[in-house]
Scaffold this motif. Structure first.
Motif, PDB file in Angstrom:
ATOM      1  N   ASP A   1      -4.416   7.772   4.210  1.00  0.00           N
ATOM      2  CA  ASP A   1      -4.486   6.646   3.276  1.00  0.00           C
ATOM      3  C   ASP A   1      -5.919   6.124   3.288  1.00  0.00           C
ATOM      4  N   LEU A   2      -6.180   5.144   2.454  1.00  0.00           N
ATOM      5  CA  LEU A   2      -7.529   4.595   2.339  1.00  0.00           C
ATOM      6  C   LEU A   2      -8.002   4.048   3.687  1.00  0.00           C
ATOM      7  N   PRO A   3      -9.307   4.086   3.936  1.00  0.00           N
ATOM      8  CA  PRO A   3      -9.820   3.626   5.232  1.00  0.00           C
ATOM      9  C   PRO A   3      -9.371   2.230   5.622  1.00  0.00           C
ATOM     10  N   ARG A   4      -9.397   1.284   4.665  1.00  0.00           N
ATOM     11  CA  ARG A   4      -9.024  -0.092   4.986  1.00  0.00           C
ATOM     12  C   ARG A   4      -7.541  -0.217   5.311  1.00  0.00           C
ATOM     13  N   VAL A   5      -6.765   0.794   4.921  1.00  0.00           N
ATOM     14  CA  VAL A   5      -5.324   0.784   5.201  1.00  0.00           C
ATOM     15  C   VAL A   5      -5.032   1.386   6.569  1.00  0.00           C
TER      16      VAL A   5
END
Length: 342
Positions: free
Chosen positions: A205-209
């Motif tokens: 998933d996205l890095p911030r996730v």
């Protein structure tokens, strides 16, 4: 005593629908005030409940009376109020709590966006950029941190609850590895690793996730030895090889983004790979009122859409996947079990 009503005549039903915002606002108010948490297993007088949640008794009675018409709390003949199966879901400590999701669906931005639904229907585009001058998620994270926090809590709640159903539903016997693509904090893959002790799993998933992935999957966690957490965007690439790929509730973008995501999964897995796509549907589902409402909310905030069975079939076959089975996971999720042809 006020109770949930039987079906009204059409003229009254339309009046009720036009006042639907009052019901949503009442549920939100009860959630924000913590009424469900203050109300215990025994009925309470409004005066005692008002003291517990720091409100005035008379308006609190009006709020509870309105909610009891929908089966949220119940009023007894002596004027006390008690829990119902629905109102208990507003408690923070209920194992199936929907408090965060209730707040998310009624956040301040929704009250700005809903009146512009006709515009979104005319144009087919989201209205958030016109309202706030930026796309939805940048707005949420940069300008509405409280709403962003509610969103994260709601998604976590939803993921934890649906992960149990997905893990129970899926039979991955004979597979040695599974990858959850766009899997949020990793609740689904963690549940599957619990179910299959010899299996290895990956979360993309996205890095911030993924930086907030469940601790069990990260270094020092009890599943870390069998788990790989990968930051990335499925629409760009899928740098993960697995026997089974799970794609749950993320194929709600425009058609091109959805097509790129599916092509990337297919390319990463190769011939024979199993791909399980899990989605809410806006047809053939006992949760139609909920799923169609979420579909309209997606149109308003990101210009996205929920799928019908046929539109999901079309996207999967256009991406070169062969559909082997379509089955309900629970009352609001369906699984499309596919494979990459040889």
């Amino acid at each position: 005593m006020t109770t949930a009503q039987s079906a009204p005549p059409p003229s009254m039903r339309l009046r009720e629908l036009a006042f639907g915002a009052a019901c949503a606002a009442a549920v939100r108010a009860a959630a924000r005030l913590g009424v469900a948490d203050a109300l215990g297993d025994s009925p309470m007088a409004v005066e005692d409940l008002a003291a517990a949640v720091k409100t005035e008794p008379r308006p609190l009675r009006r709020l509870l009376r309105a909610l009891s018409c929908y089966g949220v709390f119940a009023e007894a003949p002596d004027g006390t109020f008690a829990h119902t199966d629905v109102s208990r879901l507003l408690r923070e400590d209920d194992p199936n709590s929907l408090r965060a999701i209730t707040l998310w669906c009624t956040e301040p931005w929704t009250w700005d966006a809903w009146p512009l639904l006709d515009e979104a229907v005319r144009t087919g585009r989201n209205v958030v950029e016109g309202l706030y001058g930026k796309e939805f998620f940048p707005y949420l994270n940069e300008d509405a941190p409280e709403s962003a926090d509610i969103f994260n809590r709601a998604m976590t709640t939803s993921s934890v609850q649906s992960a149990r159903d997905v893990a129970e539903f899926l039979d991955l016997t004979g597979s040695s590895s599974v990858a959850d693509i766009g899997g949020g904090q990793g609740h689904v893959v963690a549940s599957l690793l619990d179910k299959y002790p010899s299996m290895h799993g990956a979360l993309l998933d996205l890095p911030r996730v993924v930086e907030n992935a469940v601790p069990r999957l990260l270094a020092g966690g009890d599943l870390a030895g069998r788990a790989r957490v990968v930051p990335g965007d499925v629409r760009d690439s899928v740098p993960v090889k697995a026997d089974v790929y799970i794609i749950k509730n993320i194929l709600e973008w425009d058609d091109e983004s959805t097509a790129r995501a599916l092509r990337n999964v297919r390319a990463a897995g190769g011939p024979g790979t199993r791909v399980v796509v899990i989605e809410n549907l806006v047809d053939d589902s006992p949760s139609m009122r909920f799923s169609t409402a979420m579909d309209l909310l997606l149109l308003l905030n990101v210009g996205g859409a929920k799928h019908t069975t046929q539109s999901m079939v079309d996207r999967l076959t256009e991406a070169g996947l062969v559909i082997d089975d379509i089955s309900p996971v629970n009352p609001y999720l369906h699984a499309f079990d596919c494979h990459v042809p040889g």
